[in-house]
Design a protein around this motif. Sequence first.
Motif, short mmCIF file in Angstrom:
data_model
loop_
_atom_site.label_atom_id
_atom_site.label_comp_id
_atom_site.label_asym_id
_atom_site.label_seq_id
_atom_site.Cartn_x
_atom_site.Cartn_y
_atom_site.Cartn_z
N PHE A 217 0.84 -1.19 0.00
CA PHE A 217 0.00 0.00 0.00
C PHE A 217 0.88 1.24 0.00
CE2 PHE A 217 -4.27 1.52 1.88
CZ PHE A 217 -4.18 2.68 1.16
N GLY A 218 0.96 1.86 -1.14
CA GLY A 218 1.61 3.16 -1.17
C GLY A 218 3.12 3.14 -1.21
N GLU B 182 10.77 10.52 0.15
CA GLU B 182 9.43 10.60 -0.46
C GLU B 182 9.37 9.92 -1.82
OE1 GLU B 182 11.38 12.97 0.79
OE2 GLU B 182 10.61 14.95 0.27
N GLU B 183 10.52 9.62 -2.40
CA GLU B 183 10.50 8.94 -3.69
C GLU B 183 10.00 7.51 -3.56
OE1 GLU B 183 14.41 9.32 -5.29
OE2 GLU B 183 14.38 11.47 -4.98
N LEU B 184 10.12 6.96 -2.37
CA LEU B 184 9.68 5.59 -2.17
C LEU B 184 8.20 5.52 -1.86
CD1 LEU B 184 12.63 4.23 -0.09
CD2 LEU B 184 11.94 3.48 -2.35
N ASN B 185 7.59 6.67 -1.71
CA ASN B 185 6.21 6.70 -1.29
C ASN B 185 5.36 7.24 -2.45
OD1 ASN B 185 3.76 7.48 0.11
ND2 ASN B 185 4.95 7.09 1.96
N VAL B 186 4.38 6.48 -2.82
CA VAL B 186 3.58 6.89 -3.97
C VAL B 186 2.93 8.25 -3.75
CG1 VAL B 186 1.56 6.27 -5.34
CG2 VAL B 186 3.13 4.50 -4.57
N PHE B 187 2.59 8.52 -2.51
CA PHE B 187 1.87 9.76 -2.22
C PHE B 187 2.80 10.96 -2.16
CE2 PHE B 187 -0.24 6.20 -0.09
CZ PHE B 187 -1.37 6.15 -0.87
N ASN B 190 4.77 12.00 3.78
CA ASN B 190 5.16 11.13 4.89
C ASN B 190 3.91 10.45 5.45
OD1 ASN B 190 6.43 9.97 7.01
ND2 ASN B 190 6.95 11.85 8.06
N VAL B 191 3.32 9.58 4.66
CA VAL B 191 2.11 8.90 5.13
C VAL B 191 2.21 7.41 4.90
CG1 VAL B 191 0.50 10.81 4.88
CG2 VAL B 191 0.99 9.36 2.93
N ARG B 192 1.42 6.69 5.65
CA ARG B 192 1.47 5.24 5.60
C ARG B 192 0.10 4.78 6.07
NH1 ARG B 192 1.46 2.17 9.89
NH2 ARG B 192 2.59 0.22 10.04
N TYR B 193 -0.61 4.07 5.20
CA TYR B 193 -1.96 3.65 5.58
C TYR B 193 -1.98 2.16 5.84
CZ TYR B 193 -2.90 8.19 3.58
OH TYR B 193 -2.87 9.52 3.31
#
Lengths: 282, 625
Positions: A217-218, B182-187, B190-193
């Motif tokens: 996820f993400g 932040e490149e590793l995070n699609v959004f 700094n978020v993680r669901y």
Amino acid sequence: MSTLDLRELHDTEFPVPADMQNNVAITSLSKIYNWSRRSSLWPMLFGLACCAIEMIATAASRYDFSRFGMEVMRGSPRQSDLMIVSGTVTKKMVVPIVRLYNQMPEPKYVMAMGACASGGGPFKEGYNVVSGIDQYVPVDVYVPGCPPTPQALMYGLISLQKKFDGESLANLDDVPWYGVGPSDAVPIPVLGPDIIDPRQAELIRQQAMLAAQGLPFGRRELPAVAVPQPAVAPVEEKPAIAAASTETAEEIDPEKAARLAKREAALARKRAAKAAAEGNEG
Amino acid sequence: MTDQAIMPVPTEALDTQGAIDWLKDKYPEAVQDDTRQGYGGVVVDRSQLTKIAHAIRDDLGYDYLSSATAVDYLGISDHIEMVYHAYRTAGGPPLVFKAQTPRENAEIPSVVSVWPGADFQEREAYDLFGIQFSGHPNLKRILLWEGFDGHPMRKDWQEAYYEEEHKPFESRWPKGWVRRAEELNVFGKNVRYPADLDLSRLTDVSEDSLYKGMGLGVDVQEIVQEGEHIKTDRLIVNMGPHHPSTHGVFRMIAELDGETIEALEPVMGYLHRNHEKIGERNAWLMNIPFTDRLDYISSMGNNMGYVQAVEKLLAQGARYTPPTYRAEVIRVLMVELTRIVNHLWAIGFLLNDLGAFFTPALYAIAEREKVLDFFEATAGSRMMCNYMRFQGVAKDLPERIHSTAVTVNDKVRDYNTMEFLTELINERLPRSIDELDHFLTESEIIKTRAMGVGILPPEMAIAYSAAGPLLRASNVPYDVRRAEPYSIYPELDFDVCVRPNGDVYDRYLIRLDEMRESVRILKQVLQRLEATHGEDIFSGNKAIYMPRVPVGESYGRVENPKGELGFYCVSEGDPKGPQNPWRYHVRAPSFINLTPLGVMCKGHKVADVVVILGSIDIVLGETDR
Ligand code: SF4
């Protein structure tokens, strides 16, 4: 009260007799409009973290930014022109910050003071930290530092004033608040399992669908980066430097090449020293 | 207590070992020695924790609970542990006791009924470690918001920007390249669901839970009937997190009857920047600059607390040498200067809260600039000094001090350091303290607003683990510098200030007293500085600022301007492996001093709340960490 030097305001070819220059100024509307705004910039009284202490020091007697017309710090967003985001923006706090920003009347400006407000700073990796306020509201000036010294903050404020000076009333892009209708409010983030930016709702939905199929996820897997391998021993290092300097010498000017070579040599020395130290320890 | 008759020595007088033996004797099945290497104290069976806690407080006299915190031993012994440090207000070393719980369905009885000061600390452990405290009156999240996914201080919880367990990360410079998190995070954020995110129910429940139990939703009609003839509704008022008088991003929710406070609850976490989680990834040395950012007005004091805690650990190893004498002298110099700066600041801003907007503060913080000049010349930075090191300090005092400010039109600002310090300590600071005293102490307005407001009786101050000026203004002469002396304080001549009434006015006065005591200390430090001129400021090999930290636990505490600042550090694992703390906890005085805020405000007017808060003197960097 400082005396007003009217000559500062002149903005035309039209001559004013020398003996009247202290009393009469002929200028353009944009100029006097910008001049009024830049000289009465009211920041919001709003401190987040350590940087706020330096902001207070800047307002205090030694540095005293009232010299630039900014001493009226307002507690209410509805009376302020400038939001100095002075400190670490946390996820919990960004919600009120966006709300405050939306409540400020236009024209409004945002200054990101310090490393934290600009990009997360030392606490960037923290789970409750927003990597820079610019992810939520537009920022006009970034002031680097941790914390920025009062001098740096003042320089940032003067930069903002310079920004005003370049604007023209004739150009609607410069003064969008005179356009048709109110401008859009920034959507207020939601505190769910983690912070949710409503602008990303669609993206989150897509990702949730992928996650239902068992994909992460993400998280994005980046293609492996070609990691420049640091040489282990200084012996191997020397030819590399020579090659680098000869290669670059043709294309880049010699001065830069020399600098590069110097830097490479310094790095090599450092590595060698480190390798030696490690050898000794082990 | 039936078997008290057999005890030959009064139990309150037993030393730590005696107390431990007494406990083991009395509760043989529930109390064991903590036998792990490098650990001390006892492990208590959690089912009997409350009973034993009562015995520790009432029979053994450990009436002051300094710190209560959790440690997650995932992968080592796979349990979560609560660690308590209890002290006697008469002075002396702590009694350390621990209670262990499995990681699944972690549950430990609450000790709030014994030490109310554990209230916020247990809530923090619940929030960050997910321990259920049975019997806790108000167990809800304190630093994060209700609805947050997971308990982040658990070792298996990974944040959005997680890279590796230990620093320095592979992706950082010496190995060649940097990848932005932040490149590793699609959004790109700094978020993680959580994987089972339910998109249909994405509502913000964090606010509702805050008002729960505060009487929201009470039918107004009913109250009118209840009240006899005055029609008053109860009103919920929210102050903060953006409020000029909350000293940062602090928030309070007050329940009012007319203008009188019926109940008040602090809400915090608006500056929770995950100090402890980041600290556990950092190498030991890397945490020193982070401690600067705890109580950012007195960074030198924070440095001191941390290096002392780690030095206690290091002292168990073979290659440790204690800091040199000059290093200790310089440390005390820095810390006492910091104390004066902090108290000047606190008084200035207390006056702000009283309505004297900014003018007194301007006077109060004028001398601060002088001290900051000195810090800048010595450590390189005005506020974030990053100055102390394990076994010493980073640099010696410079020969001369140049101020970088106003160099253009003021060429005089170039001083000999010792002359500068002599003038500062002998003339400028005392003058500035006297000036405040002269203008403020007898002011009619201040007296009216501050006397008898926000009273905290001594028993309550101790029970609520209040520390620092807050405790001493309540007639408890407890100062870590005397109660458990460290550094060169034993040889210095100074008094522990104490004031009898425990109201806002006394808290103001005690800060003046303490500044005067600090000046007294500083004068003695000056002589020692001169005597040790040119001596070493660092013991040991300077090339290795970071020696290997032996396995074990340590709790180091110092008397910071805001109160007792403690660092609980655990070093675990491979002595040849990565060198970072397994647990790094900050016992923050600003945080714990807020525990009695609600009690102190009760019955006062709304306008007094800001004054009471100002008199506690909190700083949010430390409250929320
Ligand atoms: S940039 Fe540095 S000084 Fe400013 S808020 Fe962040 S940590 Fe504090």
